[in-house]
Structure formats: C-alpha cells, structure tokens
Design a protein around this motif. Structure first.
Motif, PDB file in Angstrom:
ATOM      1  N   LEU A   1       0.821  -1.216   0.000  1.00 46.77           N
ATOM      2  CA  LEU A   1       0.000   0.000   0.000  1.00 46.77           C
ATOM      3  C   LEU A   1       0.853   1.264   0.000  1.00 46.77           C
ATOM      4  O   LEU A   1       0.443   2.294  -0.548  1.00 46.77           O
ATOM      5  CB  LEU A   1      -0.931  -0.006   1.214  1.00 46.77           C
ATOM      6  CG  LEU A   1      -1.989  -1.120   1.237  1.00 46.77           C
ATOM      7  CD1 LEU A   1      -2.798  -1.052   2.525  1.00 46.77           C
ATOM      8  CD2 LEU A   1      -2.912  -1.017   0.023  1.00 46.77           C
ATOM      9  N   ARG A   2       2.037   1.196   0.590  1.00 48.06           N
ATOM     10  CA  ARG A   2       2.892   2.389   0.646  1.00 48.06           C
ATOM     11  C   ARG A   2       3.714   2.608  -0.620  1.00 48.06           C
ATOM     12  O   ARG A   2       4.045   3.747  -0.941  1.00 48.06           O
ATOM     13  CB  ARG A   2       3.868   2.278   1.827  1.00 48.06           C
ATOM     14  CG  ARG A   2       3.259   2.502   3.185  1.00 48.06           C
ATOM     15  CD  ARG A   2       4.343   2.723   4.230  1.00 48.06           C
ATOM     16  NE  ARG A   2       3.888   2.393   5.559  1.00 48.06           N
ATOM     17  CZ  ARG A   2       3.982   1.194   6.130  1.00 48.06           C
ATOM     18  NH1 ARG A   2       4.536   0.211   5.472  1.00 48.06           N
ATOM     19  NH2 ARG A   2       3.546   0.976   7.342  1.00 48.06           N
ATOM     20  N   HIS A   3       4.056   1.529  -1.334  1.00 43.51           N
ATOM     21  CA  HIS A   3       5.060   1.658  -2.389  1.00 43.51           C
ATOM     22  C   HIS A   3       4.595   1.252  -3.782  1.00 43.51           C
ATOM     23  O   HIS A   3       5.165   1.717  -4.764  1.00 43.51           O
ATOM     24  CB  HIS A   3       6.302   0.822  -2.026  1.00 43.51           C
ATOM     25  CG  HIS A   3       6.969   1.244  -0.758  1.00 43.51           C
ATOM     26  ND1 HIS A   3       7.786   2.358  -0.680  1.00 43.51           N
ATOM     27  CD2 HIS A   3       6.934   0.706   0.489  1.00 43.51           C
ATOM     28  CE1 HIS A   3       8.244   2.482   0.563  1.00 43.51           C
ATOM     29  NE2 HIS A   3       7.735   1.504   1.284  1.00 43.51           N
ATOM     30  N   ASN A   4       3.606   0.371  -3.895  1.00 47.63           N
ATOM     31  CA  ASN A   4       3.180  -0.098  -5.206  1.00 47.63           C
ATOM     32  C   ASN A   4       2.456   1.018  -5.960  1.00 47.63           C
ATOM     33  O   ASN A   4       1.519   1.632  -5.443  1.00 47.63           O
ATOM     34  CB  ASN A   4       2.266  -1.316  -5.035  1.00 47.63           C
ATOM     35  CG  ASN A   4       1.901  -1.967  -6.354  1.00 47.63           C
ATOM     36  OD1 ASN A   4       1.298  -1.355  -7.217  1.00 47.63           O
ATOM     37  ND2 ASN A   4       2.270  -3.231  -6.493  1.00 47.63           N
ATOM     38  N   MET A   5       2.867   1.240  -7.214  1.00 48.76           N
ATOM     39  CA  MET A   5       2.323   2.346  -8.002  1.00 48.76           C
ATOM     40  C   MET A   5       0.813   2.225  -8.226  1.00 48.76           C
ATOM     41  O   MET A   5       0.123   3.234  -8.398  1.00 48.76           O
ATOM     42  CB  MET A   5       3.032   2.424  -9.352  1.00 48.76           C
ATOM     43  CG  MET A   5       4.484   2.846  -9.263  1.00 48.76           C
ATOM     44  SD  MET A   5       5.296   2.737 -10.869  1.00 48.76           S
ATOM     45  CE  MET A   5       4.249   3.805 -11.848  1.00 48.76           C
ATOM     46  N   LEU A   6       0.301   0.994  -8.261  1.00 45.58           N
ATOM     47  CA  LEU A   6      -1.130   0.820  -8.469  1.00 45.58           C
ATOM     48  C   LEU A   6      -1.946   1.373  -7.308  1.00 45.58           C
ATOM     49  O   LEU A   6      -3.112   1.727  -7.470  1.00 45.58           O
ATOM     50  CB  LEU A   6      -1.453  -0.667  -8.655  1.00 45.58           C
ATOM     51  CG  LEU A   6      -1.040  -1.291  -9.982  1.00 45.58           C
ATOM     52  CD1 LEU A   6      -1.249  -2.787  -9.942  1.00 45.58           C
ATOM     53  CD2 LEU A   6      -1.834  -0.678 -11.132  1.00 45.58           C
TER      54      LEU A   6
END
Length: 411
Positions: free
Chosen positions: A281-286
């Motif tokens: 949730l913090r890092h994935n671009m989606l």
C-alpha cells in the motif's frame, strides 16, 4: 531422517544439462527475476551488471534475466524495467555480458523477453493498453483494446527483432515469456482469448508466430516459460498446457520449457508465501496513485476478499504440474516455485525425472547458494518467502533481500 547422498554416485545437480543447441553447466538455474535496475529509458547499466556479476561469481551456471520489454507498448508498470526494443540497448547489454563472462566464463546468460499486454498502465507506456481481447485484468484494471490481426502479426515480428538483438548483444539463449498472464499467455487462455478470428480458432497461433519469427531471425536457442495452470476455472488448465507444449515439441520450436503458475490477477499465487500488505500500500504504483482513502478501503474491505483466494505456501508448489507435463513430452522440462534445498533438487531430478530447476528468491537472499549446495549436500536456503523483495521491486527500488529487521522497520 533424510538420507545423505551417496558420495560414490555423481550428483546430477551438477551434471551438465544438454539441450539441443546449448549445454548448461549444471541443472540449477537462476529463474527470471525482475530487477527494476535499468535506467528510465530501459538501458541496463552498472546496477544490473552488479547483480549478474555477483551471481556469476557465486557459481551460478545459468542466469535468466528479468523480463525485458520488446516494445514500449509492452513495458511493465515498473519504472526501471530493462528493454531490448531498440538497437541502442545492444551495447549496454553487451557490456553486462562481458562482465558476467569475465567473472565466470562458464556462466550462460539468457535474455527473457516479454510483452505485458493488458497487464500494464497507459500512464507508464504512453500507449493504449492492448490484449488478445477486451477483458480487463482485475489487478491493473486498465481498459484493454483488442489487437487487430495485423497488429498481432506485427507484434510477433517485434519478438523476432528482439531475439536478433539478443544475439548481437552476445546472449547465449533467449527465453520467451508465455506465462503469468502476459500477452502470449492472454492468447493461450480461453478466459482472455474469446476472439472469433483465426487467433481465436487456434489459440496457439500467436505463440507459433512468435517462435517462427525468433527462429527465422536468429540461431539462438529458445527456452519457453509457461504457466502450468491459472486460477480461473475457464483459464489455462494443465491439460490445455500439455497440448500446447506437445505442439511446440512437434514443431521443434523450443529447446526447453520452464513451468510456473498463474497470472498477475492473483500475483501472490505465482510466488506464494508472505503477503506484506502494508509495504504494498505504501510503495506499489497501483495503490499510491489513489491516495490514503483508497488504501484504507482496500485494507479493510477488498483485501480480505482477495486473501481468501490466495493459495497457501508449500515447498515445490509447481512440481506436480511439471511432472504431468514431463510425462506428455520428451523435451527438457524445468520447474520453478518454492524450491529451497539441495535435497529437494536432488529428488526433483532423480526421483521425479525433471531436467532442471529454476530458483528466484533464494538467489536474491544468497547469490552464492549454488556454492553452498555444492559444499553442503543437505543445505536449505535462508529465504523465508516473506516476499518483501517482490513487492518492493514494484516500487522505484531495485530488487534486494529485506530479511534484516532494521531494514524492514522502515518499509
């Protein structure tokens, strides 16, 4: 009690694997691992070279690169994916191969090539998201434009041009990525290929054209990666994959096949193991593009539904499908997925009759694991399948192991 290997019997793990047009030094292969370590234009450089050189020094006999895009439209969502879509990529790849061969002249290096199809984002590629049909991927949710027949044939030619560049760069072989829900897989799957033209009548036609283009433009050996099944009931099944690989063998179109699983709709079923939701949730671009409110909704409402569909981790989780496929063909079959110990590898080769194994996460954790297998016949990888390496490579970070608690605390 696990019996120790007989020191008087040659260890098949370290015997050469002779393919039709290539001999691999031994039967432990570094599986394609997405590194996210090229520059913003897809050119590989020192970051990627450092990864491969360390593997070569660790006695890795064969390195399959992370998947490289054949055209900008087939670029993945990650910002630093390497490409082989233009001639300006040839010299950078050539320099990396020279580093690998200097570190270990016996190491073979194989370029994996792919087109993402519907599994990408228009904001990243700058092009319409395309696929075998208009069915959206539930992970990416991109609107998908169906490729016209002429476009499909043109895309097959792009694969051929990529293979020709790979040969000019000095690769020992290529691996065509027909697994994990990428474009070729989309044509093979009844779930995504509902076409009423010749590509729907023969779902293998696009793959056959890709293989034909590759053969016509290069003498490089060709490996193939396929999912032995996917998670949708109307998707690719084991029996269907068996018929596909039998046809590939009949056409003498590939030198070996590697068996994996699934598509990106349920990405954790490809890799199994931990589900590190908060780093996603913090890092994935989606997820980051939708803001904090979406993260809260996903965490509490959507994720519990997804989690019920995740397959629990078990060692060697693709082995059963690989054995079934090997029983249907004579060509070399390799298996990937949850292989963690020298004892398991020995069993896969000696008892189960497969020709080789490919490992991904253990090489991230221990680049010299081949040496450890050689020196300690019952060695088991330190990799815990926590999957932080995987989810963090979906950000702007190059692949690495996150086993250190001090590192994990900052994710």
């Amino acid at each position: 009690m696990t019996s120790k290997p007989d020191i008087n019997v040659p260890d098949r793990m370290f015997q050469p694997l002779r393919l039709k047009r290539l001999t691999l030094p031994h039967r432990i292969v570094r599986a394609a691992t997405f590194e996210n370590a090229a520059d913003a234009g897809g050119r590989p450089g020192d970051r990627l070279g450092n990864i491969y050189e360390e593997l070569a020094r660790g006695e890795v006999g064969t390195i399959i690169t992370g998947f490289t895009y054949i055209c900008r439209q087939g670029h993945a969502m990650q910002p630093f994916q390497a490409g082989i879509d233009a001639d300006d990529k040839i010299d950078p790849w050539k320099k990396i191969i020279e580093r690998v061969k200097s570190a270990n002249p016996e190491t073979r290096i194989v370029l994996q090539i792919a087109h993402t199809g519907r599994q990408t984002l228009r904001d990243v590629t700058g092009h319409a998201v395309v696929g075998a049909g208009p069915v959206r991927c539930l992970y990416f949710l991109s609107r998908v434009r169906t490729l016209a027949e002429k476009e499909v044939a043109a895309t097959a030619r792009l694969f051929g041009e990529a293979v020709a560049r790979a040969e000019r760069a000095g690769f020992d072989a290529v691996q065509i990525h027909a697994a994990h829900g990428y474009l070729i897989h989309q044509f093979l799957s009844p779930h995504t290929n509902r076409r009423r033209d010749r590509y729907g009548e023969d779902r293998m036609l696009f793959l056959k054209q890709v293989l034909e283009e590759a053969r016509s433009r290069s003498d490089l050996p060709i490996l193939l990666k396929m999912s032995g099944a996917e998670d949708r009931l109307k998707g690719v099944s084991l029996s269907l994959v068996q018929t596909y690989i039998q046809e590939v063998e009949r056409l003498n179109a590939a030198d070996a096949v590697e068996i994996s699983h699934g598509t990106m709709e349920l990405a954790f079923n490809i890799i199994r193991g931990g589900h590190p939701l908060e780093p996603v949730l913090r890092h994935n671009m989606l997820f980051t593009r939708f803001g904090r409110l979406f993260a809260v909704i996903f965490r509490h409402l959507i994720y519990p539904i997804y989690r019920r569909q995740f397959i629990p981790y078990m060692d060697c989780y693709n082995l059963e499908n690989a054995i079934a496929i090997k029983s249907a063909v004579k060509m070399p079959v390799l298996v990937t997925g949850g292989i963690r110990s020298a004892t398991q590898i020995r069993s896969i080769l000696d008892r189960d009759g497969l020709d080789g194994v490919t490992l991904c996460r253990p090489f991230i954790c221990e680049p010299d694991i081949v040496r450890r297998f050689r020196e300690m016949p019952e060695y088991r990888s330190l990799c815990t399948s926590c999957n932080l390496c995987t989810v963090m490579s979906d950000s702007r970070n190059a692949v690495r192991c996150y086993s250190s608690r001090s590192v994990c605390a900052h994710l």
